[in-house]
Write a protein that holds these residues in place. Sequence first.
Motif, PDB file in Angstrom:
ATOM      1  N   LEU A  11       0.815  -1.207   0.000  1.00  0.00           N
ATOM      2  CA  LEU A  11       0.000   0.000   0.000  1.00  0.00           C
ATOM      3  C   LEU A  11       0.854   1.264   0.000  1.00  0.00           C
ATOM      4  CD1 LEU A  11      -2.882  -1.057   2.420  1.00  0.00           C
ATOM      5  CD2 LEU A  11      -3.093  -0.517  -0.018  1.00  0.00           C
ATOM      6  N   ASP A  59       2.057   1.756  -3.561  1.00  0.00           N
ATOM      7  CA  ASP A  59       1.022   2.221  -4.488  1.00  0.00           C
ATOM      8  C   ASP A  59       1.107   3.731  -4.657  1.00  0.00           C
ATOM      9  OD1 ASP A  59      -0.052  -0.255  -5.038  1.00  0.00           O
ATOM     10  OD2 ASP A  59      -1.513  -0.167  -3.402  1.00  0.00           O
ATOM     11  N   ILE A  60       1.522   4.417  -3.608  1.00  0.00           N
ATOM     12  CA  ILE A  60       1.680   5.871  -3.680  1.00  0.00           C
ATOM     13  C   ILE A  60       3.107   6.242  -4.074  1.00  0.00           C
ATOM     14  CG2 ILE A  60       1.552   8.032  -2.393  1.00  0.00           C
ATOM     15  CD1 ILE A  60      -0.505   6.738  -0.561  1.00  0.00           C
ATOM     16  N   PHE A 120       2.181   5.294  -8.290  1.00  0.00           N
ATOM     17  CA  PHE A 120       1.248   6.386  -8.559  1.00  0.00           C
ATOM     18  C   PHE A 120       1.475   7.066  -9.920  1.00  0.00           C
ATOM     19  CE2 PHE A 120      -0.323  10.719  -8.367  1.00  0.00           C
ATOM     20  CZ  PHE A 120      -1.587  10.566  -7.810  1.00  0.00           C
ATOM     21  N   ARG A 158      -3.910   0.050 -12.609  1.00  0.00           N
ATOM     22  CA  ARG A 158      -4.802   0.774 -11.700  1.00  0.00           C
ATOM     23  C   ARG A 158      -4.673   2.297 -11.877  1.00  0.00           C
ATOM     24  NH1 ARG A 158      -6.483  -2.911  -7.742  1.00  0.00           N
ATOM     25  NH2 ARG A 158      -6.291  -4.972  -8.678  1.00  0.00           N
ATOM     26  N   TRP A 159      -3.869   2.728 -12.842  1.00  0.00           N
ATOM     27  CA  TRP A 159      -3.682   4.170 -13.053  1.00  0.00           C
ATOM     28  C   TRP A 159      -4.905   4.754 -13.772  1.00  0.00           C
ATOM     29  CZ3 TRP A 159      -3.646   7.740 -16.958  1.00  0.00           C
ATOM     30  CH2 TRP A 159      -3.046   8.973 -16.689  1.00  0.00           C
ATOM     31  N   LEU A 209      -4.594   6.511  -9.992  1.00  0.00           N
ATOM     32  CA  LEU A 209      -5.046   6.159  -8.652  1.00  0.00           C
ATOM     33  C   LEU A 209      -5.757   7.352  -8.022  1.00  0.00           C
ATOM     34  CD1 LEU A 209      -5.150   4.182  -6.299  1.00  0.00           C
ATOM     35  CD2 LEU A 209      -2.908   5.040  -5.561  1.00  0.00           C
ATOM     36  N   ALA A 227      -8.102   8.992  -4.758  1.00  0.00           N
ATOM     37  CA  ALA A 227      -8.123   8.885  -3.302  1.00  0.00           C
ATOM     38  C   ALA A 227      -9.218   7.949  -2.809  1.00  0.00           C
ATOM     39  CB  ALA A 227      -8.286  10.274  -2.685  1.00  0.00           C
ATOM     40  N   ARG A 272     -10.604   5.359  -4.330  1.00  0.00           N
ATOM     41  CA  ARG A 272     -10.252   3.961  -4.605  1.00  0.00           C
ATOM     42  C   ARG A 272      -9.206   3.471  -3.604  1.00  0.00           C
ATOM     43  NH1 ARG A 272      -7.608   2.252 -10.264  1.00  0.00           N
ATOM     44  NH2 ARG A 272      -9.677   2.825 -11.052  1.00  0.00           N
ATOM     45  N   TYR A 273      -8.210   4.288  -3.363  1.00  0.00           N
ATOM     46  CA  TYR A 273      -7.147   3.899  -2.441  1.00  0.00           C
ATOM     47  C   TYR A 273      -7.704   3.710  -1.026  1.00  0.00           C
ATOM     48  CZ  TYR A 273      -2.645   3.873  -0.045  1.00  0.00           C
ATOM     49  OH  TYR A 273      -1.563   3.519   0.718  1.00  0.00           O
ATOM     50  N   TRP A 326      -9.183   0.383  -0.677  1.00  0.00           N
ATOM     51  CA  TRP A 326      -8.202  -0.689  -0.485  1.00  0.00           C
ATOM     52  C   TRP A 326      -7.781  -0.778   0.981  1.00  0.00           C
ATOM     53  CZ3 TRP A 326      -4.445   0.789  -5.072  1.00  0.00           C
ATOM     54  CH2 TRP A 326      -5.104   0.522  -6.288  1.00  0.00           C
ATOM     55  N   LEU A 363      -7.119  12.571   0.312  1.00  0.00           N
ATOM     56  CA  LEU A 363      -7.047  11.285   1.003  1.00  0.00           C
ATOM     57  C   LEU A 363      -7.690  11.290   2.395  1.00  0.00           C
ATOM     58  CD1 LEU A 363      -6.155   8.373   0.822  1.00  0.00           C
ATOM     59  CD2 LEU A 363      -3.877   9.054   1.623  1.00  0.00           C
TER      60      LEU A 363
END
Length: 348
Positions: free
Chosen positions: A70, A73-74, A78, A85-86, A88, A90, A92-93, A96, A131
Amino acid sequence: CDLMNEHFSVTPTTFAHTDYPITPATARALTGAGIRAAIIEGSEGAGAERDPNYTYTYRGLPVLVTHCDLSDDIAVRFPWREWDRWPLMADRYAGWVAASPGDCITLFLDYRIFGDAIDPATGILEFLRALPSALAAEGVTAVHPSDAARATPHGEIGKTTAPPGPQGCQRTILQQSALEALEQAGGLVTDPGVWRCLLDTDHIRRMAMRSVSCGRPLHAVSHQTTYDYFTSFMRILSDAEERSSAGTRSPKSALALRCVPPEKAFSFSSHERPVGYAAHSLQELASMLEFVPDDVIRYHVEREDFSRWIDQVIGDGKLAGKIRSVSDRIRLQSTIQKRIGKLWKRLS
């Protein structure tokens, strides 16, 4: 902790210990300094027994484990347009994070990703602004690490072993030499300010050809760049040890135990060619004799290279005389190691 309080009027409560495994001495020092929790790298806790979605303890010290997937992912994925998943977003994240089982999710991100390592044009700053509300909408509560560490621990972390290198990556031969030199230098460098600077883990990171992520942006550098950095670091360390020797109980012993810069290191070779590694101190020479091929040892013994280097570079004529005619690997190593022990006793 005292420095942080002096300069920023804040007493830290959490210690990021993401480059090396925690030891009993580390845990005692952190607890004694008032630290309430430590964050370790997710790669240290690979496996079900160290699930990153829980809190743990080590010798009574609460421990949080970075969730590398995780975090990356950032920090890493990102900006990748090729990522499936691009882009990404906020929400959606946050989904997760909310779907992850366990008690807590530890995201430990390199500060440089905030519009520096990842260009602002990618939308990283907008993502970070959105976020907190996205997490709140999913019922996820953001807390400080020291607060998360108050949760009932999932278990006790037992004896940890050092990963192959900083950040769990494969340690390079340059990093290995620098770390061995640092280990010895603890009893030789007397200037606390210089010593603190030398202990900065970023020095070791910059001797890697490619960084490992886990919340940090990836980067690759040339071999020449890493070698140049290693050379500069070892020169500074050697100079610090040499300057400190005058204030020791036995300056000659301190000089014999110090590391030397790369241009004065003992480079192992065979009759055909250099073998690719070098010793920067008596201790590193003794350690390398455990795995150096027999033909390489014979080559150097025949030429009296070991005794010449110890005499002319290290400055220990007595040890040079003792090993001049020694050709047996075990005897050669034990003679040097015994001498190292005597030199340290003279300093204590």
